[in-house]
Write a protein that holds these residues in place. Sequence first.
Motif, short mmCIF file in Angstrom:
data_model
loop_
_atom_site.label_atom_id
_atom_site.label_comp_id
_atom_site.label_asym_id
_atom_site.label_seq_id
_atom_site.Cartn_x
_atom_site.Cartn_y
_atom_site.Cartn_z
N CYS A 19 0.83 -1.19 0.00
CA CYS A 19 0.00 0.00 0.00
C CYS A 19 0.87 1.25 0.00
O CYS A 19 1.92 1.30 0.64
N SER A 20 0.43 2.27 -0.68
CA SER A 20 1.19 3.51 -0.74
C SER A 20 1.04 4.28 0.57
O SER A 20 0.13 4.03 1.35
N THR A 21 1.96 5.21 0.79
CA THR A 21 1.92 6.02 1.99
C THR A 21 0.67 6.90 1.98
O THR A 21 0.37 7.56 0.99
N MET A 22 -0.03 6.89 3.11
CA MET A 22 -1.26 7.68 3.21
C MET A 22 -0.94 9.07 3.74
O MET A 22 0.04 9.28 4.44
N GLY A 23 -1.81 10.02 3.42
CA GLY A 23 -1.71 11.34 4.03
C GLY A 23 -2.18 11.29 5.46
O GLY A 23 -2.60 10.25 5.96
N LEU A 59 -13.70 2.63 13.90
CA LEU A 59 -13.32 1.70 12.84
C LEU A 59 -14.56 1.06 12.23
O LEU A 59 -14.73 1.04 11.02
N CYS A 60 -15.42 0.51 13.06
CA CYS A 60 -16.66 -0.09 12.56
C CYS A 60 -17.72 1.00 12.38
O CYS A 60 -18.02 1.74 13.33
N VAL A 61 -18.24 1.09 11.19
CA VAL A 61 -19.34 2.03 10.93
C VAL A 61 -20.43 1.28 10.16
O VAL A 61 -21.49 1.00 10.69
N ARG A 73 -6.32 2.78 5.35
CA ARG A 73 -6.75 4.02 5.99
C ARG A 73 -6.89 3.85 7.50
O ARG A 73 -6.59 4.77 8.26
N ASP A 74 -7.34 2.67 7.91
CA ASP A 74 -7.46 2.40 9.34
C ASP A 74 -6.08 2.40 10.00
O ASP A 74 -5.90 2.95 11.10
N ALA A 75 -5.12 1.77 9.34
CA ALA A 75 -3.76 1.74 9.88
C ALA A 75 -3.17 3.15 9.97
O ALA A 75 -2.49 3.49 10.93
N ALA A 76 -3.47 3.98 8.96
CA ALA A 76 -2.96 5.36 8.96
C ALA A 76 -3.53 6.16 10.12
O ALA A 76 -2.84 6.99 10.72
N GLN A 77 -4.78 5.91 10.45
CA GLN A 77 -5.39 6.61 11.59
C GLN A 77 -4.69 6.26 12.89
O GLN A 77 -4.41 7.13 13.72
N TYR A 100 -3.02 -2.51 15.46
CA TYR A 100 -2.10 -1.92 16.44
C TYR A 100 -0.65 -2.28 16.10
O TYR A 100 0.25 -1.42 16.15
N ALA A 101 -0.43 -3.53 15.73
CA ALA A 101 0.92 -3.95 15.34
C ALA A 101 1.37 -3.25 14.07
O ALA A 101 2.51 -2.81 13.95
N LEU A 102 0.45 -3.13 13.12
CA LEU A 102 0.78 -2.52 11.84
C LEU A 102 1.08 -1.03 11.96
O LEU A 102 1.89 -0.49 11.21
N ALA A 103 0.44 -0.37 12.89
CA ALA A 103 0.60 1.08 13.04
C ALA A 103 2.03 1.47 13.42
O ALA A 103 2.49 2.55 13.09
N ARG A 104 2.73 0.57 14.13
CA ARG A 104 4.11 0.83 14.55
C ARG A 104 4.22 2.17 15.30
O ARG A 104 5.13 2.95 15.09
N ASN A 105 3.23 2.39 16.16
CA ASN A 105 3.20 3.60 16.98
C ASN A 105 3.47 3.18 18.42
O ASN A 105 2.56 2.81 19.17
N ASN A 106 4.74 3.22 18.82
CA ASN A 106 5.13 2.72 20.13
C ASN A 106 4.55 3.54 21.28
O ASN A 106 4.53 3.07 22.43
#
Length: 319
Positions: A19-23, A59-61, A73-77, A100-106
């Motif tokens: 996936c490309s880098t999201m804004g 996430l769920c809508v 988009r969820d990972a970018a959020q 959470y793992a994919l976000a890599r936000n420690n």
Amino acid sequence: MFRKGLILSALALLGLVGCSTMGDPWENEKGRKRVVVTIPALASFVHAVGGDDIAIRSLCVTTGPHGFKADSRDAAQLRRADLLLSIGLSLDDSFADALYALARNNKLPHIKIGQRIPKNMLMEMAHDHDHEHEGHHHHHGHYDPHIWLGIPEATAMVNVVAAELSVIDPEHAASYDKNAKAYTAKLKQLHEDGNKKLEGKKKPMRLITFHDSFGYFARSFGMRVEETMEVSPGDEPSPAHLAKIVKICKEKTIGALTVEPQYSEGSAKKVIDSLGGKIPLVIVDPLETADLSELKKDASQWYLKKMETNLNKLADALP
């Protein structure tokens, strides 16, 4: 190595490799703490406690946690969020943990609110089960995860939300505490009003529900879930199970058979038809999905309005 393996597993699970880098999905939320939740009911609680100081994404809508499929988009959020709130208790763990793992936000706290609720408030599942749904393997754990549908449990959840918002934003802790107290007072009023609406109804107030999501709701308002139509959403009941439900309805006074707006009413209507239409069919909402514009407009009131609608429908239908 373990962390890398977890991220690669998450990538494979979510189908996000390449996936490309999201804004920045939060670019219009400058100056506010950013909170991601898994279901709309949680979003409404965060709105109630956080007010204008918090930016919220659910996430769920349109799809509930049983069939939710995450995307980039969820990972970018999550990558730019300040807090992730999920239910846990095996309801949303599969996608929340992977994201959470994919976000890599420690620096991102992930709070599973179900694990913060006192265990003596949790209901054990009538039957633990694994099942296949749309090619995915799901597991419901030892405890019923639908805690937001019980008023005492929802109150406990709101208090957890207030505590966690205070951790990430201590400057507004007093405001969060004040807002939580005001909202739990509204929950108490909802509880009292709901019980008043059900006064005079034939006891016990027995329900056949679509699936096993309304245990806490029933306990809050003096009802009893006698049986469920489907073991889990999307798993069509077998002819033998439908026959069992018809038998229960003939032997006991069932006040209503409930279905959920997100799923087909076909099986429920078969039961109703077999009984000559003698039991009312009531649509009740488990608050796992939402109309996004309605959720944004009603914000903290969304949960209260949806629960009141559920109560009104049942009060009108029950004998």
